[in-house]
Design an enzyme around this catalytic site. Structure first.
Site, PDB file in Angstrom:
ATOM      1  CG  HIS A 160     -12.531  16.521 -26.487  1.00  0.00           C
ATOM      2  ND1 HIS A 160     -13.502  15.966 -27.302  1.00  0.00           N
ATOM      3  CD2 HIS A 160     -13.119  16.744 -25.294  1.00  0.00           C
ATOM      4  CE1 HIS A 160     -14.642  15.864 -26.615  1.00  0.00           C
ATOM      5  NE2 HIS A 160     -14.435  16.333 -25.396  1.00  0.00           N
ATOM      6  CB  CYS A 247     -15.239  11.136 -31.205  1.00  0.00           C
ATOM      7  SG  CYS A 247     -14.348  12.668 -31.106  1.00  0.00           S
TER       8      CYS A 247
END
Ligand code: GLY
Length: 256
Positions: A160, A247
């Site tokens: 990401h 996350c």
């Protein structure tokens, strides 16, 4: 009251999605303890913890960041790029609607929240294996009425955008320049990760606090040198599931 939405670790975490990491055994009990210590660290940083309903059948369910992005004006429920993760959005939408008006990313768009970096009214969206151009277009459309602009950032070599970059102060960024192009952040200042700590850019900060995994002593030292009140935690089991600190929560700051 600033709130961090989190979720319990699934007993199936070891079956999680993996893109850039080899699968290795995960100690679920240890992972659950690490999630609790992470929540304690967020409390220290000023957040109230609200746990989302448990989703034990969804291996990646603890990584709530990918399911929603919260702005002062609205919340955007994503459509995760990994098919196995799409169901995760249902439970967060039910809770987040208590805090914000919601918009939704629709098929064929995909966006993982881990690809969205917000810097004031500028939003950077990683173009990764999880986030596509159509998802980015929809995201831009949802934000335009509120004066946000959206910049696409190609992501290579990591999962990401936020695996590779974090905002430390207004325009001071912690970055791994191997994975994203720093030229796409004009006017910003950079601190670079140490070559031995490629995953070290995924740290969190709030006010005077900075939260950093114990695995990144070089980054920790830099954060201390910058004057942050450093909190170190062990995130080793969750890291095996290709996760970083960000996350494991969706942060809901004061609304408008
Ligand atoms: N295991 C985290 C992800 O791939 O989404």
């Amino acid at each position: 009251m600033p709130t961090a939405l989190t979720r319990a670790v699934s007993p199936l975490l070891a079956d999680c999605e993996l893109t850039h990491l080899e699968r290795s055994p995960i100690d679920i009990h240890k992972a659950a303890m690490q999630q609790q210590r992470y929540e304690n660290a967020l409390r220290k940083m000023g957040y109230t913890i609200r746990r989302l309903p448990e989703t034990p059948h969804l291996p990646d369910g603890v990584f709530v960041e990918d399911t929603a992005v919260v702005f002062p004006e609205l919340g955007i429920i994503t459509r995760p790029g990994a098919v196995s993760r799409r169901e995760e959005t249902e439970t967060i939408a039910d809770v987040l609607k208590e805090y914000r008006e919601l918009r939704f990313i629709e098929s064929p768009g995909t966006v993982d929240g881990g690809d969205v970096l917000v810097l004031g009214k500028k939003v950077y969206i990683g173009q990764s294996t999880r986030t596509n151009g159509e998802g980015t277009r929809q995201f831009r459309e949802h934000l335009a009425p509120f004066g946000y602009s959206v910049q696409e950032v190609p992501v290579t070599g990591c999962l990401h955008l936020k695996t590779a970059i974090a905002v430390l102060q207004d325009d001071l960024l912690l970055i791994n320049p191997q994975w994203i192009d720093e030229k796409l952040f004009p006017g910003c200042l950079f601190i670079y990760v140490h070559p031995d700590e490629p995953y070290g850019a995924n740290v969190m900060r709030r006010n005077t606090f900075a939260l950093c995994p114990e695995a990144f002593p070089h980054i920790a030292k830099k954060l201390e040198d910058l004057g942050f009140n450093l909190i170190l935690i062990d995130q080793s089991e969750l890291a095996k599931a290709e996760a970083g600190l960000t996350c494991c929560s969706v942060l809901v700051e004061e609304g408008l």
